[in-house]
Design an enzyme around this catalytic site. Structure first.
Site, PDB file in Angstrom:
ATOM      1  N   GLY A 185      -7.749   9.220  -0.933  1.00 26.94           N
ATOM      2  CA  GLY A 185      -8.829  10.125   0.253  1.00 26.94           C
ATOM      3  C   GLY A 185      -8.848  11.421  -0.389  1.00 26.94           C
ATOM      4  O   GLY A 185      -8.877  12.836   0.777  1.00 26.94           O
TER       5      GLY A 185
ATOM      6  N   HIS B 288       0.933  -1.075   0.265  1.00 23.16           N
ATOM      7  CA  HIS B 288      -0.127  -0.279  -0.276  1.00 23.16           C
ATOM      8  C   HIS B 288       0.925   1.441  -0.091  1.00 23.16           C
ATOM      9  O   HIS B 288       1.808   1.699   0.520  1.00 23.16           O
ATOM     10  CB  HIS B 288      -0.836  -0.018   1.344  1.00 23.16           C
TER      11      HIS B 288
ATOM     12  N   SER C 244     -10.787   6.816  -3.484  1.00 22.86           N
ATOM     13  CA  SER C 244     -11.980   7.655  -2.910  1.00 22.86           C
ATOM     14  C   SER C 244     -13.743   6.784  -3.884  1.00 22.86           C
ATOM     15  O   SER C 244     -13.795   7.555  -4.284  1.00 22.86           O
ATOM     16  CB  SER C 244     -11.345   8.994  -4.187  1.00 22.86           C
TER      17      SER C 244
HETATM   18  P1  PGA Z   1      -9.683   5.586   0.199  1.00 20.51           P
HETATM   19  O1  PGA Z   1      -8.256   4.897   0.501  1.00 20.51           O
HETATM   20  O2  PGA Z   1     -10.520   4.968  -0.360  1.00 20.51           O
HETATM   21  O3  PGA Z   1     -10.465   6.731   1.405  1.00 20.51           O
HETATM   22  O4  PGA Z   1      -9.289   6.831  -1.003  1.00 20.51           O
HETATM   23  C1  PGA Z   1      -8.283   3.375  -0.538  1.00 20.51           C
HETATM   24  C2  PGA Z   1      -6.884   2.871   0.027  1.00 20.51           C
HETATM   25  O5  PGA Z   1      -6.020   3.740   0.415  1.00 20.51           O
HETATM   26  O6  PGA Z   1      -6.997   1.598  -0.079  1.00 20.51           O
END
Ligand code: PGA
Length: 240
Positions: free
Chosen positions: A170, A95, A201
């Site tokens: 995010g 990640h 997101s």
């Molecule tokens: P998010 O995160 O949906 O809050 O953008 C996705 C992720 O980091 O796996």
């Protein structure tokens, strides 16, 4: 189609109460044969979640693991064998939030190998930063992450790729449909028969747009997955 919930460093025992909603929804959802739900909570909640999902078809996964699968003196670490033992079937590796904290491609490769040896399925995250996107080197970056991350891994059938552009995590931003389609295609051509998810997101509002990209095998969902109603909405809308 995969719907993977990544809770990151959020959640307490109280947060588990709303999972009943998801269990109920999954049982009665007519298209549930076509979907796989996986929850990746913080390590502290893996045990309690395993208990909650015991009699369901919902799986759990961890968000990272140590690169060594045997036991050892590594204070603060958890290995893939321990995750498997507590009931995890999956683990997220690579990640960007961990890459940014210093995990490099070589370490990620060791972690993927370790997880595979323990019999975990790997959700392998790759993605370019905003700077790399601006420099138009997305494919070069993905190519490197794939080549080094999967180096000397012959059988890839337990690996799922999650394409997560770092600039979309995010932020509320998502790639446009044609760019995303092309990138997913690029990954699928590099690694035959691999499943590729999109993450960054994903929410109940943009899923209508994202579902038009028909080479995706699912979604890795961060903040929206912490809210059971939103998570269910995403799944419902994906199939409506
Ligand atoms: P998010 O995160 O949906 O809050 O953008 C996705 C992720 O980091 O796996």
């Amino acid at each position: 189609m995969y719907f993977i919930a990544n809770w990151k460093m959020f959640g307490s025992l109280n947060s588990l109460n709303s999972l009943n909603k998801v269990i109920k929804f999954f049982k009665i959802f007519k298209k549930n044969k076509f979907l796989k739900i996986v929850y990746c909570p913080p390590t502290t909640l893996l045990g309690p979640m395993a208990e909650i999902f015991k009699k369901t078809k919902i799986d759990i996964g961890a968000q990272n693991c140590h690169e060594q699968d045997s036991y050892g003196a590594f204070t603060g670490s958890v290995n893939s064998k321990m995750l498997k033992n507590i009931g995890a079937k999956y683990v997220i590796i690579g990640h960007s939030e961990n890459r940014q904290r210093g995990e490099n491609d070589k370490l990620i490769n060791q972690k993927i190998k370790s997880a595979s040896r323990s019999g975990l399925k790997v959700i392998f995250c790759i993605g370019e930063t905003l700077n790399e996107k601006r420099k138009k080197i997305t494919k070069k970056v993905l190519n490197r992450q794939l080549r080094l991350g999967l180096s000397k891994i012959k059988s890839k059938n337990k690996i799922i790729i999650a394409y997560e552009p770092v600039w979309s995590i995010g932020t509320g931003l998502i790639p446009n449909a044609s760019d995303l389609y092309e990138t997913i295609n690029f990954i699928k051509k590099k690694i035959r028969k691999i499943k590729v998810l999109y993450g960054g997101s994903v929410n109940p509002k943009n899923i209508d747009y994202l579902k038009t990209i028909n080479n995706l095998d699912g979604y890795l969902i961060g903040s929206a997955s912490q809210n059971s109603k939103k998570f269910i909405d995403i799944i419902k809308k994906r199939y409506s």
